[in-house]
Design a protein around this motif. Structure first.
Motif, PDB file in Angstrom:
ATOM      1  N   ALA A  79       0.875  -1.241  -0.054  1.00 59.45           N
ATOM      2  CA  ALA A  79       0.046  -0.081  -0.019  1.00 59.45           C
ATOM      3  C   ALA A  79       1.052   1.259  -0.090  1.00 59.45           C
ATOM      4  N   VAL A  80       1.630   1.472  -1.028  1.00 61.18           N
ATOM      5  CA  VAL A  80       2.569   2.394  -1.123  1.00 61.18           C
ATOM      6  C   VAL A  80       1.928   4.044  -1.195  1.00 61.18           C
ATOM      7  N   MET A  81       0.573   3.894  -1.654  1.00 64.58           N
ATOM      8  CA  MET A  81      -0.048   5.226  -1.416  1.00 64.58           C
ATOM      9  C   MET A  81      -0.531   5.633  -0.338  1.00 64.58           C
ATOM     10  N   LEU A  82      -0.291   4.724   0.642  1.00 62.90           N
ATOM     11  CA  LEU A  82      -0.533   5.161   2.038  1.00 62.90           C
ATOM     12  C   LEU A  82       0.563   5.316   2.989  1.00 62.90           C
ATOM     13  N   TRP A  83       1.641   4.523   2.626  1.00 71.48           N
ATOM     14  CA  TRP A  83       3.064   4.352   3.329  1.00 71.48           C
ATOM     15  C   TRP A  83       3.926   4.533   2.271  1.00 71.48           C
ATOM     16  N   PRO A  84       4.598   5.450   1.709  1.00 78.13           N
ATOM     17  CA  PRO A  84       5.596   5.645   0.538  1.00 78.13           C
ATOM     18  C   PRO A  84       6.669   4.600   0.752  1.00 78.13           C
ATOM     19  N   GLU A  85       7.442   4.065  -0.426  1.00 79.96           N
ATOM     20  CA  GLU A  85       8.481   3.465  -0.055  1.00 79.96           C
ATOM     21  C   GLU A  85       9.801   4.376  -0.008  1.00 79.96           C
ATOM     22  N   ALA A 148      -0.621  15.671   0.082  1.00 75.82           N
ATOM     23  CA  ALA A 148      -1.897  15.886  -0.798  1.00 75.82           C
ATOM     24  C   ALA A 148      -3.099  14.714  -0.701  1.00 75.82           C
ATOM     25  N   ASP A 149      -2.457  13.474  -0.193  1.00 71.73           N
ATOM     26  CA  ASP A 149      -3.416  12.405  -0.339  1.00 71.73           C
ATOM     27  C   ASP A 149      -3.411  11.772   1.052  1.00 71.73           C
ATOM     28  N   LEU A 150      -4.207  10.882   1.381  1.00 73.66           N
ATOM     29  CA  LEU A 150      -4.566  10.077   2.599  1.00 73.66           C
ATOM     30  C   LEU A 150      -3.277   9.148   2.708  1.00 73.66           C
ATOM     31  N   SER A 151      -2.931   8.996   3.896  1.00 71.50           N
ATOM     32  CA  SER A 151      -1.780   8.168   4.209  1.00 71.50           C
ATOM     33  C   SER A 151      -2.279   7.611   5.594  1.00 71.50           C
ATOM     34  N   LEU A 152      -1.130   6.752   6.178  1.00 73.54           N
ATOM     35  CA  LEU A 152      -1.362   6.128   7.399  1.00 73.54           C
ATOM     36  C   LEU A 152      -1.411   7.253   8.532  1.00 73.54           C
ATOM     37  N   ALA A 153      -0.902   8.388   8.373  1.00 75.71           N
ATOM     38  CA  ALA A 153      -0.802   9.377   9.277  1.00 75.71           C
ATOM     39  C   ALA A 153      -2.433   9.693   9.656  1.00 75.71           C
ATOM     40  N   ASP A 154      -2.944   9.960   8.400  1.00 76.51           N
ATOM     41  CA  ASP A 154      -4.375  10.095   8.624  1.00 76.51           C
ATOM     42  C   ASP A 154      -5.369   9.112   9.384  1.00 76.51           C
ATOM     43  N   ARG A 183     -13.626  15.682   4.451  1.00 75.25           N
ATOM     44  CA  ARG A 183     -12.721  15.048   3.549  1.00 75.25           C
ATOM     45  C   ARG A 183     -12.599  13.525   4.121  1.00 75.25           C
ATOM     46  N   LEU A 184     -12.501  13.293   5.270  1.00 70.90           N
ATOM     47  CA  LEU A 184     -12.428  11.931   5.794  1.00 70.90           C
ATOM     48  C   LEU A 184     -13.669  11.164   5.688  1.00 70.90           C
ATOM     49  N   ALA A 185     -14.800  11.852   5.765  1.00 66.44           N
ATOM     50  CA  ALA A 185     -15.959  11.301   5.676  1.00 66.44           C
ATOM     51  C   ALA A 185     -16.460  11.006   4.334  1.00 66.44           C
ATOM     52  N   GLY A 186     -15.577  11.160   3.389  1.00 70.01           N
ATOM     53  CA  GLY A 186     -15.720  10.613   2.032  1.00 70.01           C
ATOM     54  C   GLY A 186     -15.066   9.404   1.631  1.00 70.01           C
ATOM     55  N   PHE A 187     -14.712   8.741   2.766  1.00 75.61           N
ATOM     56  CA  PHE A 187     -13.875   7.415   2.856  1.00 75.61           C
ATOM     57  C   PHE A 187     -14.853   6.261   3.481  1.00 75.61           C
ATOM     58  N   PRO A 188     -15.424   5.436   2.580  1.00 72.81           N
ATOM     59  CA  PRO A 188     -16.133   4.486   3.387  1.00 72.81           C
ATOM     60  C   PRO A 188     -15.750   3.824   4.519  1.00 72.81           C
ATOM     61  N   GLY A 189     -14.595   3.419   4.499  1.00 75.12           N
ATOM     62  CA  GLY A 189     -13.832   2.800   5.672  1.00 75.12           C
ATOM     63  C   GLY A 189     -13.850   3.679   7.013  1.00 75.12           C
ATOM     64  N   TYR A 190     -13.588   4.983   6.726  1.00 71.65           N
ATOM     65  CA  TYR A 190     -13.835   5.984   7.909  1.00 71.65           C
ATOM     66  C   TYR A 190     -15.270   5.816   8.356  1.00 71.65           C
ATOM     67  N   VAL A 191     -15.967   6.045   7.590  1.00 71.07           N
ATOM     68  CA  VAL A 191     -17.429   6.127   7.992  1.00 71.07           C
ATOM     69  C   VAL A 191     -17.891   4.814   8.681  1.00 71.07           C
ATOM     70  N   ARG A 192     -17.672   3.666   8.125  1.00 68.06           N
ATOM     71  CA  ARG A 192     -17.878   2.515   8.843  1.00 68.06           C
ATOM     72  C   ARG A 192     -17.146   2.189  10.077  1.00 68.06           C
TER      73      ARG A 192
END
Length: 198
Positions: A79-85, A148-154, A183-192
């Motif tokens: 998941a490099v989009m969430l935790w870059p290499e 600019a993008d969602l990451s493990l920090a969020d 913005r977080l509320a736009g992610f289904p996993g966050y809502v759930r």
């Protein structure tokens, strides 16, 4: 299949559930912790000697502590989009993850527990306001905590952000934090998993 020991009313478990939803990876949830299976049995303590959830069991690998679990899963499933290499970008995410766990969450947790117990001691409130004001300043520069993008920090900070808006009483206006929460509320996993926390 990946096993996750946790409970839906645990903020640390919620982070793991959201990450797994975000990357679309199935798992076998073993409800464990307060209100579910006990964490003080020899079997569970063999997985985590501190008797806390979440714990992830991935074949022969056993990982505990929520930030360690998030990093393991991001690495394990690419998941490099969430935790870059890239080491520098990864360190930027790591710093905010650890800041959320060390500086943001503990005073908020203590305040919430004190209020739930009927105590009126707001000793931790100034530290909480300072931390969220700093986060608001960071969010004035970026849509998400580490860029600019969602990451493990969020994912790490999200339960505390959610609970900030549940606090009774006056709160300072933090417009960038409010936009971030939307913005977080736009992610289904966050809502759930996160918005269901009390």
């Amino acid at each position: 299949m990946l096993k996750v020991y946790g409970r839906p009313n645990s903020s640390n478990s919620a982070k793991v559930f959201w990450l797994l939803d975000q990357i679309g990876h199935d798992y076998d949830l073993i409800p464990t912790g307060r209100g579910f299976a006990p964490t003080d049995t020899p079997e569970f303590l063999a997985l985590n000697p501190f008797g806390k959830v979440p714990v992830v069991q991935d074949g022969g690998a056993v990982v505990w502590e929520s930030n360690a679990v998030l990093r393991y899963l991001a690495k394990r499933f690419g998941a490099v989009m969430l935790w870059p290499e890239d080491a520098a970008a990864q360190a930027g995410v790591d710093g905010w993850m650890d800041w959320a766990s060390i500086s943001l969450t503990p005073p908020l947790t203590r305040l919430r527990k004190a209020r739930a117990a009927g105590r009126t001691d707001d000793t931790d409130l100034p530290a909480i306001v300072t931390a969220f004001a700093l986060l608001d300043q960071q969010l004035a520069r970026h849509d998400f905590i580490a860029g600019a993008d969602l990451s493990l920090a969020d994912i790490t900070a999200a339960p505390s952000v959610h609970r900030w808006f549940l606090l009774d009483g006056d709160r300072p206006a933090l417009p960038h934090l409010e936009g971030y929460a939307r913005r977080l509320a736009g992610f289904p996993g966050y809502v759930r998993h996160v918005q269901s926390l009390s």
